[in-house]
Write a protein that holds these residues in place. Structure first.
Motif, PDB file in Angstrom:
ATOM      1  N   VAL A   1      -1.985  -0.357 -10.811  1.00 54.93           N
ATOM      2  CA  VAL A   1      -1.065  -0.564 -11.938  1.00 54.93           C
ATOM      3  C   VAL A   1       0.386  -0.275 -11.567  1.00 54.93           C
ATOM      4  N   ASP A   2       0.619   0.275 -10.378  1.00 58.99           N
ATOM      5  CA  ASP A   2       1.979   0.624  -9.961  1.00 58.99           C
ATOM      6  C   ASP A   2       2.606  -0.463  -9.094  1.00 58.99           C
ATOM      7  N   PHE A   3       2.402  -1.717  -9.479  1.00 59.67           N
ATOM      8  CA  PHE A   3       3.025  -2.842  -8.783  1.00 59.67           C
ATOM      9  C   PHE A   3       4.527  -2.839  -9.069  1.00 59.67           C
ATOM     10  N   ASP A   4       5.254  -3.651  -8.334  1.00 58.84           N
ATOM     11  CA  ASP A   4       6.717  -3.636  -8.380  1.00 58.84           C
ATOM     12  C   ASP A   4       7.269  -3.963  -9.773  1.00 58.84           C
ATOM     13  N   LEU A   5       8.505  -3.520 -10.004  1.00 58.20           N
ATOM     14  CA  LEU A   5       9.273  -3.907 -11.182  1.00 58.20           C
ATOM     15  C   LEU A   5       9.955  -5.234 -10.913  1.00 58.20           C
ATOM     16  N   GLY A   6       9.899  -6.130 -11.874  1.00 57.21           N
ATOM     17  CA  GLY A   6      10.567  -7.410 -11.717  1.00 57.21           C
ATOM     18  C   GLY A   6       9.940  -8.462 -12.598  1.00 57.21           C
ATOM     19  N   ARG A   7      10.502  -9.643 -12.515  1.00 58.25           N
ATOM     20  CA  ARG A   7      10.063 -10.743 -13.360  1.00 58.25           C
ATOM     21  C   ARG A   7       8.693 -11.272 -12.952  1.00 58.25           C
TER      22      ARG A   7
END
Length: 597
Positions: A448-454
């Protein structure tokens, strides 16, 4: 939760909050020494400050503070604030109910909240006011036709204004609950259907005008009062109240226009400087019969929920701006996914339209601050929604007071993904790590800690937002409604409350993780997955290159029964590396990756 465990948990949160406060302290020191920019005012189609500079309002509405809507508290049945209060009195008595509401008002919005908004990049606050904190209801006035003024609401507003001034932030006053209630959507105005509504009572209309006169007299010289939003979301069918309950089809809107003109005149008798914001019928969007405008310093507000974020979705706003030669403002929007937030803000700012999101905090993950519930309060909610046996009085009191404590910023869950989606992502497709992933032998990254972004850059998901007003079909983005507000579906491990995993994975979806590898080498990636079918598989990419295109996921017999699948011989260089997990098939859940050198 035992007192000992609760206190320990709370102390840990407070220690974390103190560290956070130190970080924003330096920022607020600068704000204290800054100078006013002058009153906001309309300049043709723009909102400008005293220096003539264009001002693009980026703000939040403080929904749930002075006026609780049931859904923010998980209460779906009889969600008007006065009905919630009545039931709390029935469960724990008047004295303890009053103690809860006092704690709620004291805790929900404080200086740290406004300091934080400024530090995160916002420049304005919309205050949804409940009239009953400022004056008595007409039926309780000792002398008919007279107004009794209550210090509580004015004192709260004064404090909020002081915090905004300290941060060079504009405060927009919004009459969210007018005397009697301004429509048939009872929750938004705390309307009591057993009493005359605003449009049925001359006394309520006059009290509304008198309240705005009092507010204008008090704040007429305050430059950081950005505007007066004189009535929130009128929603009443004046011409056909039986069939047009919320005024979306109303053609004339004569009573609404008359009230807004009367309020404007009353304000201008004492305050010629402040910007006045008006709202149409039908929850703010039906301006039939309202135009032309009657004041030179006026802005037109619209509200926008659950539709597409294309140019066509704001055509009516642009048309009003052009025809009236007046600025427009999106006074309320939100309650959706990060994808929707980013797309909406990008659209609005390309068109020079300021905005105020809704709300800053509630029980739920699609806002910057999530108020945590507790088992005792959950029992109260269950009883209010479904009935059954009454919870014990002591448990009710414990549950609601713990909820009031959890409204404090330092006790909320701060959703940095929401903030990032609103402030950074509308202006860039760049991604950034959700957390610092320093990789050494044995390191674990939670799925669940995938990158922040679009969407399409930090992750790819097929169902990312709710567009039901355009499609007549409700979709959710994150089906689990927890942990993050991106399009990725997230569920909670039933055996470990604070452990989450990615769920409802579909073919073609992917997740990206930016990591910092401490030592170059050959690693085994241990993926923790679960599926109840044969043939599920995924691919692993490192820096855009596929290192394994057919990782077979074992059938564990249950989507909640996880097992490890080893992916061997993955070469990782030291330093920044970008890993993607691509789903070749759907139908599995994903908990974590472990790196073994």
């Amino acid at each position: 939760m035992s007192n000992q465990i609760f206190n320990k948990h709370l102390n840990l949160k407070i220690v974390t909050a103190r560290k956070y406060i130190v970080l924003i302290f330096c920022f607020t020191l600068f704000a204290y020494n800054s100078f006013s920019q002058g009153f906001l005012k309309a300049d043709g189609k723009r909102i400008i400050n005293g220096k003539g500079e264009n001002v693009l309002l980026r703000g939040f509405g403080l929904g749930g503070w002075m006026l609780q809507e049931g859904y923010m508290l998980k209460i779906n049945k009889d969600g008007q604030q006065h009905k919630i209060r009545e039931r709390l009195v029935d469960l724990m008595g008047e004295k303890q109910t009053e103690e809860f509401y006092t704690a709620w008002l004291n805790n929900h919005t404080r200086k740290i909240d406004i300091d934080s908004l400024k530090a995160w990049g916002f420049n304005s606050v919309r205050l949804p006011m409940h009239y009953n904190l400022y004056t008595l209801p007409v039926e309780r006035e000792p002398v008919k036709g007279k107004n009794t003024w209550l210090e509580k609401g004015f004192a709260l507003t004064d404090s909020l204004l002081a915090w905004c001034k300290a941060n060079n932030m504009y405060l927009i006053l919004d009459l969210h609950a007018a005397p009697g209630g301004q429509g048939n959507d009872a929750n938004i105005s705390d309307r009591d259907a057993s009493k005359p509504m605003l449009w049925e009572s001359e006394a309520n209309l006059q009290k509304t005008i008198a309240l705005w006169t009092k507010l204008a007299e008090r704040y007429k010289n305050e430059e950081w009062i950005g505007a007066y939003d004189i009535i929130n979301e009128p929603n009443y069918g004046f011409s056909n109240p039986e069939q047009d309950k919320n005024g979306t089809q109303e053609k004339l809107n004569a009573p609404l226009k008359k009230l807004m003109v009367d309020i404007t005149k009353a304000i201008r008798d004492v305050d010629q400087k402040h910007l006045i914001i008006i709202e149409g019928n039908g929850w703010g969007n039906n301006y039939n019969g309202v135009f032309p405008l009657w004041d030179k310093n006026m802005a037109i507000s619209f509200h926008k929920y659950w539709n597409y974020n294309d140019q066509a979705s704001i055509t009516h706003m642009i048309k009003a701006r052009d025809e009236q030669n007046a600025p427009i403002w999106l006074g309320e929007t939100g309650e959706n996914s990060n994808t929707w937030f980013t797309d909406a803000i990008s659209l609005l700012e390309r068109n020079n339209i300021g905005w105020a999101w809704w709300p800053l905090k509630k029980i739920g993950a699609n806002n910057p601050m999530e108020i945590k519930s507790n088992p005792n309060y959950d029992s109260v909610v269950n009883y209010m929604n479904k009935g059954g046996d009454k919870p014990k009085e002591s448990n009710v009191y414990s549950g609601v007071m713990e909820l009031a404590i959890h409204t404090k910023l330092e006790n909320t869950i701060i959703h940095k993904d929401v903030i990032d989606a609103m402030i950074r992502q509308p202006h860039t497709t760049e991604t950034k790590p959700f957390k610092l992933h320093s990789i050494k032998n044995g390191s674990i990254i939670n799925a669940v800690d995938f990158d922040l972004g679009r969407n399409g850059y930090a992750y790819f998901d097929l169902d990312t937002a709710d567009y039901h007003t355009a499609t007549n079909k409700r979709t959710t983005g994150n089906k689990g409604w927890m942990y993050r507000n991106d399009g990725v579906d997230i569920s909670r491990d039933s055996t470990q409350y604070e452990k989450y995993y990615v769920s409802s994975i579909e073919q073609g979806e992917w997740l990206q993780y930016t990591i910092q590898v401490g030592q170059k080498g050959i690693y085994t990636l241990k993926l923790n997955t679960a599926t109840d079918k044969e043939g599920a598989n995924l691919s692993i990419l490192v820096n855009g290159k596929t290192v394994n295109g057919n990782v077979k996921i074992p059938n564990t017999g249950n989507l909640k029964k996880f097992a490890i699948v080893d992916v061997k011989n993955v070469s990782l260089n030291a330093g920044k590396q970008v890993i993607r997990i691509l789903s070749n098939t759907g139908g599995y859940n994903f908990s974590y990756i472990q790196f073994v050198k």
